[in-house]
Design a protein around this motif. Structure first.
Motif, short mmCIF file in Angstrom:
data_model
loop_
_atom_site.label_atom_id
_atom_site.label_comp_id
_atom_site.label_asym_id
_atom_site.label_seq_id
_atom_site.Cartn_x
_atom_site.Cartn_y
_atom_site.Cartn_z
N CYS A 182 3.12 -47.69 18.72
CA CYS A 182 2.12 -48.68 18.31
C CYS A 182 2.00 -49.80 19.33
CB CYS A 182 2.50 -49.25 16.94
SG CYS A 182 2.34 -48.07 15.58
N VAL A 183 3.15 -50.26 19.83
CA VAL A 183 3.13 -51.33 20.84
C VAL A 183 2.44 -50.85 22.11
CG1 VAL A 183 4.57 -52.75 22.35
CG2 VAL A 183 5.18 -52.47 19.95
N PHE A 241 11.66 -44.05 13.69
CA PHE A 241 11.04 -45.37 13.44
C PHE A 241 10.83 -46.12 14.76
CE2 PHE A 241 11.50 -49.93 12.59
CZ PHE A 241 10.43 -50.11 11.73
N VAL A 242 11.84 -46.09 15.63
CA VAL A 242 11.73 -46.75 16.92
C VAL A 242 10.61 -46.12 17.75
CG1 VAL A 242 12.89 -47.16 19.13
CG2 VAL A 242 14.13 -47.50 16.99
N VAL A 259 7.24 -47.33 16.31
CA VAL A 259 6.95 -48.71 16.67
C VAL A 259 6.60 -48.81 18.15
CG1 VAL A 259 7.93 -51.02 16.90
CG2 VAL A 259 8.35 -49.69 14.82
N SER A 260 7.36 -48.11 18.98
CA SER A 260 7.09 -48.15 20.42
C SER A 260 5.71 -47.60 20.72
CB SER A 260 8.15 -47.33 21.17
OG SER A 260 9.44 -47.86 20.96
N SER A 296 10.18 -44.25 3.59
CA SER A 296 11.15 -44.96 4.43
C SER A 296 12.47 -44.23 4.49
CB SER A 296 11.35 -46.38 3.91
OG SER A 296 11.93 -46.35 2.62
#
Length: 536
Positions: A23-24, A16-17, A20-21, A8
């Protein structure tokens, strides 16, 4: 610190963004691929964006574009097969599918749209299970639902409300006021439904206002009802969460609208039960009394919650919807060349022949005003008060509907606004207001009547259908009989959450003088405004 902690710290916020983006995006892409190629309904046509995400239908509902969207889909994909309008729902455009869906007891389980709680506590309307609905409807069958019972027990009470409405409109006419006609007839319907429910009307017509903002708040609530009913994830995952439903759903703590109505139902039920315990009840029974006396087949009464939810059922389901029918019919009649004049001539002829009472009786309209009745049916056909996606669930093993096999667990529905514009049934002029289509022959009229879906069909047909028709058969002829209508703005037919209402139908009443209307008397008075449309 550990491996996760170390990782982390090594990942920047930007990375990180991005992760996550990604994965979405991947999840959304997988959902689209599944819905379009591997879902049991993937073989049925429909736009990929609507058939992949139920949120699309929710947004369309909130944007008041559902009738237009479904009409567009029918024009694009045709009527020969069902159209997929969400990941789990099929709409059948042709009237021939309606009986396969709504008359089959195996399809008498409603979709989750009804069980959201957005319309208040559970009631006959929101009961999902078909057998539970049958038992509950049978328990309430002692109430005056049929037209025969209404004529015998309630028509004289309707007469009083009709007379009051005419008196108030006469006051507006004499003062030369412009009124929102769509709101005035909706207020009349609210008074009728509250009178049947509680004996005494709320007083909307008497006070010329939307008492306790019942109609206003009902319309505001339709946006949420449509959104939560169509957005399956929100309906099934978000609303059931602790405290979330309490925030979104109506509460008895409200001082106006649905909350006030729920509170009023509780107050009236409590007061009536106390009266019965102390003195008994020997007056003519209203719907409240029927709810208190209702019994299941085993002799048990409704629960306290059921009593309170059902005493307001007619008001919730029938006030603004009947008002919509009244307003739409008047708008069609006053904006279709020749329709108002022909209806007026028919009324005058029946009047001169001594066939009409004051106010006109339901049976007199039915027997002696065939063209007027046709206007009513045609207006309800084109502007159905409730266009909702009244979906049922296909039974285990699936079912053949209109020649197409539909897998089990599918939400299946028709749509009144689309179905009642079917050119194969109604002709090339299906989108036009032409009352004459109902007068061509008795066989033709019966054929059209059998396919009317404005009040539903089958064992779950609208319980207040005959109440609504009594209002239409009594109020509308009296308005045309006594007033000319100067239309300043014809307003709009709006569908929110699958329920329709009219707004901004602005008009001025002009009282007939000695049997003469504005057309005959225009040389001696009347408005000269250029934007006023006159209908004799």
């Amino acid at each position: 610190m550990g491996v996760l902690g170390a990782l982390s710290l090594s990942i920047t916020p930007f990375a990180f963004v991005i992760a996550v983006s990604g994965c979405v995006f991947a999840a959304l892409l997988l959902r689209i691929v599944y819905c379009q190629f591997f879902h049991p309904l993937s073989r049925f046509p429909g736009p990929w964006w609507a058939t992949s995400f139920s949120l699309v239908g929710a947004i369309i509902s909130v944007k008041y574009r559902e009738p237009q969207f479904l009409t567009y889909l029918v024009a694009k994909y045709g009527t020969d097969q069902p159209i997929r309008i969400s990941p789990t729902m099929l709409i059948f455009p042709r009237p021939s599918a309606a009986r396969d869906i709504y008359w089959d007891p195996k399809c008498n389980f409603k979709s989750g749209l009804y069980g959201t709680g957005a319309l208040g506590p559970p009631s006959l309307f929101t009961t999902l299970d078909g057998e539970q609905h049958r038992q509950l409807r049978k328990a309430l069958s002692n109430a005056p639902w049929t037209i025969g019972q209404l004529k015998n027990r309630w028509e004289h009470r309707f007469d009083g409300q009709v007379t009051l409405f005419l008196d108030k409109m006469r006051e507006h006419a004499q003062a030369g006021r412009v009124v929102c006609l769509s709101d005035k007839v909706a207020e009349f319907a609210a008074d009728i439904m509250s009178m049947i429910s509680f004996t005494d009307a709320f007083g909307c017509v008497k006070n010329q206002r939307d008492e306790k903002l019942i109609l206003t708040n009902w319309r505001i609530g339709l946006d949420f009802f449509g959104f939560v009913g169509r957005f399956r994830f929100f309906r099934e995952k978000v609303i059931p969460m602790p405290y979330v439903g309490r925030y979104f759903l109506p509460s008895v703590d409200n001082e106006v609208g649905m909350g006030w109505l729920m509170c009023e139902a509780d107050r009236q039920v409590t007061a009536r039960e106390k009266l019965i315990a102390e003195k008994g009840f020997d007056e003519a029974p209203d719907f409240l009394q029927h709810c208190l006396e209702a019994r299941y087949s085993d002799g048990s009464p409704l629960t306290p919650t059921q009593k309170r939810s059902h005493v307001t059922l007619l008001i919730q389901a029938g006030a603004d919807t009947t008002g919509t029918a009244l307003g739409s019919i008047l708008r069609f009649m006053t904006t279709t060349p020749g329709a108002f004049a022909r209806a007026r001539a028919e009324i005058d002829g029946a009047d001169h022949a001594g066939h009409l009472s004051i106010p006109v009786l339901y049976e007199e309209t039915r027997r002696h005003l065939p063209y007027f009745v046709a206007c009513i049916k045609e207006g309800v056909r084109l502007n159905p008060p409730a266009t909702n996606l009244f979906a049922r669930i296909t039974p285990k093993g699936g079912k053949v509907i209109d020649g197409h096999f539909i897998p089990e667990g599918t939400e299946i529905t028709t749509y009144a606004y689309v179905m009642q514009r079917d050119r194969e049934l109604y002709g090339e002029d299906a989108n036009e207001f032409r009352p004459e289509r109902w007068l061509e022959s008795e066989k033709r009229s019966n054929e059209l009547e059998a396919m009317q879906f404005s009040f539903g069909m089958g064992p779950r047909i609208c319980i207040g259908k005959d109440v609504a028709y009594m209002e239409m058969f009594k109020l509308l002829p009296e308005i045309v009989r006594r007033f000319d209508i100067e239309v300043l703005h014809k307003g709009e037919y709006v569908v929110a959450g699958g329920v329709a209402y009219n707004q901004n139908f602005m008009a001025r009443f002009v009282e007939r003088v000695g049997g003469k209307g504005l057309f005959e008397l225009e040389s001696v008075g009347g408005s000269n405004a250029a934007d006023v449309v006159r209908y004799p």
